[in-house]
Design a protein around this motif. Structure first.
Motif, mmCIF file in Angstrom:
data_model
loop_
_atom_site.group_PDB
_atom_site.id
_atom_site.type_symbol
_atom_site.label_atom_id
_atom_site.label_comp_id
_atom_site.label_asym_id
_atom_site.label_seq_id
_atom_site.Cartn_x
_atom_site.Cartn_y
_atom_site.Cartn_z
ATOM 1 N N THR A 164 -12.620 16.199 -23.409
ATOM 2 C CA THR A 164 -11.734 16.393 -22.266
ATOM 3 C C THR A 164 -10.616 15.368 -22.228
ATOM 4 N N TYR A 176 -8.581 24.676 -19.740
ATOM 5 C CA TYR A 176 -8.365 23.546 -18.842
ATOM 6 C C TYR A 176 -8.895 23.842 -17.445
ATOM 7 N N ALA A 203 -19.251 18.341 -19.283
ATOM 8 C CA ALA A 203 -18.654 18.910 -20.495
ATOM 9 C C ALA A 203 -19.054 18.109 -21.730
ATOM 10 N N ILE A 254 -7.271 19.102 -16.196
ATOM 11 C CA ILE A 254 -8.165 18.449 -17.152
ATOM 12 C C ILE A 254 -8.280 19.374 -18.358
ATOM 13 N N VAL A 299 -16.265 16.484 -16.148
ATOM 14 C CA VAL A 299 -15.915 15.869 -17.425
ATOM 15 C C VAL A 299 -17.171 15.404 -18.157
ATOM 16 N N ILE A 328 -9.849 20.759 -21.713
ATOM 17 C CA ILE A 328 -11.259 20.812 -22.103
ATOM 18 C C ILE A 328 -11.430 21.704 -23.322
#
Length: 228
Positions: A103, A70, A96, A129, A93, A131
């Motif tokens: 996410t 995260y 990613a 967040i 985000v 991930i």
């Protein structure tokens, strides 16, 4: 995958495969975090292979599974901190997503695990967040129309509508979409756009606005206008 494609493909994911992030992926993310922390005056931190943050009571309420990686979204306390967190967090985000990751923005359902992050003087954590490699790609949600959140019309530039359409695909707290965009006009040869947050009992509207503004810039083209 381009950033525009990432906007269209990305959905919140809460269940992840029990699979660590690759070394190459971690390096790409950490290099970008250094850049964004400098640009946005933030203290974002990537935490890997740490399962406790999403195993507490609140995390169980959020129905997370294998959320072992995260981003800790932190920065110095300021009136615009949440907006910057949203703007630069969404940059990560979408990055990613282009790297094959999934996410989820997390406002409440996480636990702060001592020793996993650092905070400087007057800094605070705004959100996390999650991930990782999702078990699924998530699902879309009903969104508002361009007319409901902007003054787009036949006489506003076409890029303005594209920006609003991209903003409508931005994640917001419980899908509330409490933001609006106004095409103001031209001043000193520059097109001007105003973005506003609405009111919500749930909160997070300032952070949501930052996320939506980042999407708008991608959809419209950052060089097409200036914020007012």
């Amino acid at each position: 995958m381009t950033i525009q494609e990432a906007i269209e493909a990305r959905h919140s994911v809460r269940a992840y495969k029990d699979q660590p992030l690759s070394e190459e992926t971690v390096k790409v993310l950490e290099d970008e975090i250094v850049t964004l922390n400098n640009e946005g005056q933030l203290h974002i931190q990537l935490i890997c292979n740490e399962p406790k943050a999403f195993q507490g009571t609140m995390a169980k309420y959020g129905k997370f599974r294998n959320a072992n990686n995260y981003l800790v979204m932190a920065g110095k306390k300021a009136d615009d901190l949440d907006e910057r967190i949203g703007y630069y967090g969404e940059h990560l985000v979408l990055l990613a997503q282009t790297l094959g990751l999934n996410t989820c923005w997390v406002g409440l359902s996480y636990s702060k695990v001592p020793g996993t992050y650092e905070l400087g003087k007057d800094e605070k954590i705004a959100c996390y967040i999650a991930i990782g490699y999702g078990e699924t790609q998530g699902v879309g949600h009903k969104i508002k129309t361009v007319e409901q959140v902007s003054n787009a019309s036949d006489i506003t530039p076409s890029w303005f509508k594209k920006g609003v359409e991209a903003a409508l695909l931005a994640p917001t707290a419980v899908n509330q979409q409490k933001f609006s965009f106004e095409y103001v006009g031209i001043s000193n040869n520059h097109h001007q756009v105003r973005a506003k947050k609405g009111f919500s009992m749930i909160g997070y509207t300032q952070m949501d606005l930052g996320i939506a503004k980042y999407h708008f810039e991608i959809g419209a083209g950052k060089d097409k206008f200036e914020w007012v």
